[in-house]
Design an enzyme around this catalytic site. Structure first.
Site, short mmCIF file in Angstrom:
data_model
loop_
_atom_site.label_atom_id
_atom_site.label_comp_id
_atom_site.label_asym_id
_atom_site.label_seq_id
_atom_site.Cartn_x
_atom_site.Cartn_y
_atom_site.Cartn_z
CE1 TYR A 31 0.17 1.84 4.49
CE2 TYR A 31 0.87 -0.49 4.38
CZ TYR A 31 0.72 1.06 5.07
OH TYR A 31 1.61 1.14 6.28
NE ARG A 98 -5.16 -20.09 3.54
CZ ARG A 98 -4.06 -20.73 3.83
NH1 ARG A 98 -3.75 -21.80 3.31
NH2 ARG A 98 -3.13 -19.92 4.71
CG HIS A 100 1.58 -20.75 1.51
ND1 HIS A 100 0.35 -21.74 1.68
CD2 HIS A 100 2.05 -20.08 2.67
CE1 HIS A 100 0.21 -21.36 3.16
NE2 HIS A 100 1.17 -20.73 3.60
CE LYS A 145 3.03 3.34 3.45
NZ LYS A 145 3.54 3.96 4.65
CD GLU A 177 10.10 1.65 10.88
OE1 GLU A 177 10.13 2.84 10.32
OE2 GLU A 177 9.92 0.61 10.47
CG LEU A 201 7.84 2.25 5.36
CD1 LEU A 201 8.27 1.64 4.14
CD2 LEU A 201 6.54 2.34 5.58
#
Length: 282
Positions: A31, A98, A100, A145, A177, A201
């Site tokens: 995102y 589903r 992996h 992210k 962070e 990040l």
């Protein structure tokens, strides 16, 4: 409120994603969050560059080029009733049974929405906030992210339950962070922060702060910073698109410096506001 989903703008209430979307099943996606001031996206190219880094990190092809992203984001901004916005965009690996392993021939799911951006006030920055510390239990690619943010959620909830604004995460005797921010230390007139790495990040605000420091002769160092240095700071800041430059005046119940917003925080916030206005007028 209008949102964008897989090629169409629509009311939020009409947006639907399959329960077999890999973002829902695996957290398999990334995102980005773009602040918007007076309907103008802030540092959009830098945000899209970071989005590309995240997509490369999970081996997912970018569904759009920069020009198309810009057009879609500007269309989304124009459809909202509020001027200052926080535009969230998310790309997942798409809908598949589903398993992996990456599915073949599956289109990614692309979703965007905007919500009002409420920046911290001058009064809030002057008062500062408190923070706590906690072990950094996240994975080894924090520079991506990724939408799988459970460790960050748990760390942020610890801060909420302590009545504080942020959790500063510690790893192997050093800080990395915040749960939802970057952290800067000021000591003896020098601004310090951990350097970019796979364990943090680096935010767009992080970059702007370092650019402003270089442009205005503020000494700055990027290096690993110990927990002892963190606690002995003259000033401590959290930075993010929504908090901008927010002083942390108390850490784990102990005051930072004199327990007030420090002079370098005031200086940097003034520089940041000037820079933001210049970007918006350009």
């Amino acid at each position: 409120m209008a949102v964008y989903l897989d090629g169409r703008f629509m009311p939020l209430a009409d947006a639907r994603v399959s329960v077999l979307d890999r973002g829902f099943v695996f957290g398999d996606g990334v995102y980005e969050l773009v602040p918007v001031y007076s309907r103008k996206p802030f540092r959009l190219e830098e945000h899209l560059r970071r989005l590309q880094h995240s997509l490369d990190g999970i081996r997912l092809a970018n569904p759009h080029g920069v020009a198309v992203w810009r057009e879609l984001i500007e269309q989304l901004i124009a459809q909202q009733d509020f001027d200052d916005q926080s535009v969230y965009l998310q790309i997942t690996r798409g809908v598949a049974p589903r398993d992996h392993a990456f599915p073949a021939g599956v289109a990614p799911t692309v979703f965007m929405f905007a919500q009002p951006l409420v920046s911290a006030t001058a009064e809030q920055k002057s008062a500062g906030v408190c923070a706590i510390t906690a072990p950094d239990i996240r994975w080894g690619r924090c520079d991506i992210k990724a939408i799988s943010l459970l460790a960050n959620v748990l760390a942020r909830q610890q801060a909420v339950e302590a009545g504080c604004a942020e959790t500063v995460m510690l790893r192997d005797g050093f800080f990395s962070e915040g749960a939802a921010s970057n952290i800067f230390v000021v000591k003896d007139g020098v601004l310090r922060a951990p350097p970019p790495s796979r364990l943090i990040l680096t935010g767009i605000t992080y970059d702007v702060v370092l650019e402003l420091a270089a442009a205005h002769g503020i000494p700055a160092e990027l290096r690993a910073i110990s927990e002892a240095e963190l606690r002995d700071a003259d000033e401590l800041w959290m930075t993010s698109s929504t908090k901008e430059i927010m002083p942390i005046v108390s850490l784990d119940g102990a005051p930072i410096g004199d327990g007030k917003q420090g002079p370098m925080a005031r200086q940097m916030d003034a520089l940041y506001q000037q820079f933001k206005q210049q970007v918006m007028r350009a």
